[in-house]
Every structure is written in C-alpha cells, then in structure tokens.
Write a protein that holds these residues in place. Structure first.
Motif, PDB file in Angstrom:
ATOM      1  N   GLY A 100       0.817  -1.205   0.000  1.00 48.64           N
ATOM      2  CA  GLY A 100       0.000   0.000   0.000  1.00 48.64           C
ATOM      3  C   GLY A 100       0.849   1.252   0.000  1.00 48.64           C
ATOM      4  N   GLY A 101       2.170   1.070  -0.175  1.00 48.19           N
ATOM      5  CA  GLY A 101       3.078   2.210  -0.131  1.00 48.19           C
ATOM      6  C   GLY A 101       3.839   2.248   1.180  1.00 48.19           C
ATOM      7  N   GLY A 102       4.986   2.884   1.179  1.00 47.54           N
ATOM      8  CA  GLY A 102       5.777   2.961   2.389  1.00 47.54           C
ATOM      9  C   GLY A 102       7.004   2.076   2.329  1.00 47.54           C
ATOM     10  N   GLU A 103       7.607   1.855   3.475  1.00 49.87           N
ATOM     11  CA  GLU A 103       8.824   1.065   3.585  1.00 49.87           C
ATOM     12  C   GLU A 103       8.621  -0.347   3.041  1.00 49.87           C
ATOM     13  OE1 GLU A 103      12.034   1.437   4.402  1.00 49.87           O
ATOM     14  OE2 GLU A 103      12.114  -0.704   3.939  1.00 49.87           O
ATOM     15  N   ILE A 104       9.425  -0.710   2.060  1.00 49.50           N
ATOM     16  CA  ILE A 104       9.165  -1.962   1.332  1.00 49.50           C
ATOM     17  C   ILE A 104       9.465  -3.207   2.156  1.00 49.50           C
ATOM     18  CG2 ILE A 104       9.498  -0.948  -0.943  1.00 49.50           C
ATOM     19  CD1 ILE A 104      12.330  -2.141  -0.936  1.00 49.50           C
ATOM     20  N   THR A 105      10.252  -3.084   3.213  1.00 45.73           N
ATOM     21  CA  THR A 105      10.570  -4.267   4.024  1.00 45.73           C
ATOM     22  C   THR A 105       9.682  -4.393   5.249  1.00 45.73           C
ATOM     23  OG1 THR A 105      12.231  -3.115   5.316  1.00 45.73           O
ATOM     24  CG2 THR A 105      12.964  -4.152   3.269  1.00 45.73           C
ATOM     25  N   SER A 106       8.785  -3.456   5.432  1.00 46.67           N
ATOM     26  CA  SER A 106       7.914  -3.465   6.604  1.00 46.67           C
ATOM     27  C   SER A 106       6.576  -4.097   6.291  1.00 46.67           C
ATOM     28  CB  SER A 106       7.688  -2.043   7.100  1.00 46.67           C
ATOM     29  OG  SER A 106       6.690  -2.011   8.102  1.00 46.67           O
ATOM     30  N   SER A 107       6.165  -5.066   7.101  1.00 48.87           N
ATOM     31  CA  SER A 107       4.867  -5.707   6.865  1.00 48.87           C
ATOM     32  C   SER A 107       3.726  -4.708   6.991  1.00 48.87           C
ATOM     33  CB  SER A 107       4.671  -6.867   7.843  1.00 48.87           C
ATOM     34  OG  SER A 107       4.698  -6.407   9.177  1.00 48.87           O
ATOM     35  N   GLY A 108       3.927  -3.660   7.757  1.00 51.40           N
ATOM     36  CA  GLY A 108       2.892  -2.645   7.909  1.00 51.40           C
ATOM     37  C   GLY A 108       2.595  -1.856   6.646  1.00 51.40           C
ATOM     38  N   SER A 109       3.477  -1.948   5.665  1.00 51.53           N
ATOM     39  CA  SER A 109       3.282  -1.242   4.396  1.00 51.53           C
ATOM     40  C   SER A 109       2.446  -2.031   3.400  1.00 51.53           C
ATOM     41  CB  SER A 109       4.642  -0.925   3.769  1.00 51.53           C
ATOM     42  OG  SER A 109       5.389  -0.060   4.590  1.00 51.53           O
ATOM     43  N   TYR A 110       2.073  -3.245   3.770  1.00 53.09           N
ATOM     44  CA  TYR A 110       1.327  -4.133   2.872  1.00 53.09           C
ATOM     45  C   TYR A 110      -0.092  -4.287   3.401  1.00 53.09           C
ATOM     46  CZ  TYR A 110       5.841  -5.119   0.801  1.00 53.09           C
ATOM     47  OH  TYR A 110       7.059  -5.000   0.168  1.00 53.09           O
ATOM     48  N   ASN A 111      -1.071  -4.047   2.548  1.00 51.96           N
ATOM     49  CA  ASN A 111      -2.444  -3.996   3.041  1.00 51.96           C
ATOM     50  C   ASN A 111      -3.314  -5.174   2.607  1.00 51.96           C
ATOM     51  OD1 ASN A 111      -2.548  -3.223   0.386  1.00 51.96           O
ATOM     52  ND2 ASN A 111      -3.330  -1.162   0.771  1.00 51.96           N
ATOM     53  N   TYR A 112      -2.804  -6.040   1.759  1.00 54.68           N
ATOM     54  CA  TYR A 112      -3.533  -7.256   1.414  1.00 54.68           C
ATOM     55  C   TYR A 112      -2.570  -8.432   1.480  1.00 54.68           C
ATOM     56  CZ  TYR A 112      -7.455  -4.445  -0.152  1.00 54.68           C
ATOM     57  OH  TYR A 112      -8.511  -3.574  -0.199  1.00 54.68           O
ATOM     58  N   TRP A 113      -3.061  -9.526   2.080  1.00 52.88           N
ATOM     59  CA  TRP A 113      -2.226 -10.698   2.342  1.00 52.88           C
ATOM     60  C   TRP A 113      -2.915 -11.969   1.885  1.00 52.88           C
ATOM     61  CZ3 TRP A 113       2.612 -10.398   4.745  1.00 52.88           C
ATOM     62  CH2 TRP A 113       2.955  -9.127   5.238  1.00 52.88           C
ATOM     63  N   GLY A 114      -2.112 -12.917   1.451  1.00 57.09           N
ATOM     64  CA  GLY A 114      -2.640 -14.244   1.199  1.00 57.09           C
ATOM     65  C   GLY A 114      -2.763 -15.025   2.492  1.00 57.09           C
ATOM     66  N   GLN A 115      -3.235 -16.259   2.374  1.00 54.07           N
ATOM     67  CA  GLN A 115      -3.461 -17.085   3.551  1.00 54.07           C
ATOM     68  C   GLN A 115      -2.191 -17.814   3.991  1.00 54.07           C
ATOM     69  OE1 GLN A 115      -4.027 -18.081   0.518  1.00 54.07           O
ATOM     70  NE2 GLN A 115      -3.209 -20.168   0.454  1.00 54.07           N
ATOM     71  N   GLY A 116      -1.193 -17.834   3.144  1.00 53.35           N
ATOM     72  CA  GLY A 116       0.075 -18.464   3.469  1.00 53.35           C
ATOM     73  C   GLY A 116       0.191 -19.880   2.946  1.00 53.35           C
ATOM     74  N   THR A 117       1.414 -20.302   2.700  1.00 58.44           N
ATOM     75  CA  THR A 117       1.691 -21.673   2.287  1.00 58.44           C
ATOM     76  C   THR A 117       2.911 -22.166   3.068  1.00 58.44           C
ATOM     77  OG1 THR A 117       2.056 -23.128   0.371  1.00 58.44           O
ATOM     78  CG2 THR A 117       3.147 -20.996   0.302  1.00 58.44           C
ATOM     79  N   GLN A 118       2.823 -23.382   3.568  1.00 58.32           N
ATOM     80  CA  GLN A 118       3.870 -23.921   4.443  1.00 58.32           C
ATOM     81  C   GLN A 118       5.028 -24.452   3.611  1.00 58.32           C
ATOM     82  OE1 GLN A 118       4.029 -24.244   8.025  1.00 58.32           O
ATOM     83  NE2 GLN A 118       6.133 -24.849   7.524  1.00 58.32           N
ATOM     84  N   VAL A 119       6.227 -24.060   4.005  1.00 59.92           N
ATOM     85  CA  VAL A 119       7.456 -24.608   3.436  1.00 59.92           C
ATOM     86  C   VAL A 119       8.235 -25.248   4.578  1.00 59.92           C
ATOM     87  CG1 VAL A 119       9.661 -24.075   2.347  1.00 59.92           C
ATOM     88  CG2 VAL A 119       7.558 -22.965   1.545  1.00 59.92           C
ATOM     89  N   THR A 120       8.551 -26.527   4.427  1.00 56.73           N
ATOM     90  CA  THR A 120       9.312 -27.244   5.437  1.00 56.73           C
ATOM     91  C   THR A 120      10.558 -27.831   4.784  1.00 56.73           C
ATOM     92  OG1 THR A 120       7.291 -27.802   6.635  1.00 56.73           O
ATOM     93  CG2 THR A 120       9.267 -29.072   7.164  1.00 56.73           C
ATOM     94  N   VAL A 121      11.714 -27.502   5.352  1.00 57.82           N
ATOM     95  CA  VAL A 121      12.990 -27.984   4.820  1.00 57.82           C
ATOM     96  C   VAL A 121      13.604 -28.921   5.849  1.00 57.82           C
ATOM     97  CG1 VAL A 121      15.218 -27.343   3.864  1.00 57.82           C
ATOM     98  CG2 VAL A 121      13.259 -25.795   3.608  1.00 57.82           C
ATOM     99  N   SER A 122      13.787 -30.158   5.459  1.00 59.14           N
ATOM    100  CA  SER A 122      14.349 -31.146   6.371  1.00 59.14           C
ATOM    101  C   SER A 122      15.862 -31.211   6.209  1.00 59.14           C
ATOM    102  CB  SER A 122      13.736 -32.511   6.112  1.00 59.14           C
ATOM    103  OG  SER A 122      14.050 -32.953   4.804  1.00 59.14           O
ATOM    104  N   SER A 123      16.522 -31.516   7.321  1.00 59.67           N
ATOM    105  CA  SER A 123      17.998 -31.571   7.289  1.00 59.67           C
ATOM    106  C   SER A 123      18.490 -32.957   6.938  1.00 59.67           C
ATOM    107  CB  SER A 123      18.545 -31.138   8.637  1.00 59.67           C
ATOM    108  OG  SER A 123      18.023 -31.962   9.654  1.00 59.67           O
TER     109      SER A 123
END
Length: 123
Positions: A100-123
């Motif tokens: 939505g504008g503002g600091e590009i690394t700040s989550s507060g600058s983003y006004n719409y979000w997806g639901q998320g997708t899980q990434v799991t990396v095994s050692s």
C-alpha cells in the motif's frame, strides 16, 4: 475485495528447490509493488523479497539473497518466489502481500495478504 492465493509449498530436503506462486483475484495487478514474507513458529513475520510494479526492481533480505528470486507475470496476475539451496532455517509459512506504499521491508506497508503456504525444509 482483493484476494491473494499462494501455492507451491511443501516438504523438501536441504539443498532442494521450490517455487511458490501467488495469484491475485482482481485487475490492476501491475499497479502495485508485491512482496513475500515468512513466519516461522514462535517468530515474528519477516520480510523476504519485494518486486516493483513492472518487475524492474527487486530487493531481498540478506538471509535469502543469492538463493531466492522473486518475479512476476502481470498478464497472469501472479507473483513467484523461486527458492534454491533451501536450508532448514527457511522453514516457515510464506505469505505474499500487496504493498500500500511505504517502507518496502515493513509488513505494515502491505495492506492485502494471502493465507500463506507452508514450506518445510528437512535436514
């Protein structure tokens, strides 16, 4: 109402690769900068990467620089995150977001979000 839907997460061994996709439901996609964030259990949501409206500029967190690549296809209303050389510490829920504008690394600058997708990396 803007909807962002991520896909492509899963379980992968360390050193492997995954490509995440995020599709937007509405037009005007190219009007906005887009970003990827991630949140590991017990940790705060952190910035991963961002891309400008037409893809000319990108910016990455130091922790993923050289391993992850963000890209977008405005004709498909989709943003991607190619993740290579994955490490166990990359394990998290990954979210795409519209700025939505503002600091590009700040989550507060983003006004719409997806639901998320899980990434799991095994050692």
């Amino acid at each position: 109402q803007v909807q962002l839907v991520e896909s492509g997460g899963g379980l992968v061994q360390a050193g492997g690769s995954l490509t995440l996709s995020c599709a937007a439901s509405v037009g005007g996609f190219s009007t906005y900068n887009l970003g990827w964030f991630r949140q590991a259990p017990g940790k705060e949501r952190e910035f991963v990467a961002t891309i400008s409206r037409y893809g000319a500029s990108t910016y990455y967190a130091d922790s993923v620089k050289g391993r992850f690549t963000i890209s977008r296809d405005n004709a498909k209303n989709t943003v991607y995150l190619q993740m290579n050389s994955l490490k166990p510490e990359d394990t998290a829920v990954y979210y795409c977001a519209r700025s939505g504008g503002g600091e590009i690394t700040s989550s507060g600058s983003y006004n719409y979000w997806g639901q998320g997708t899980q990434v799991t990396v095994s050692s």
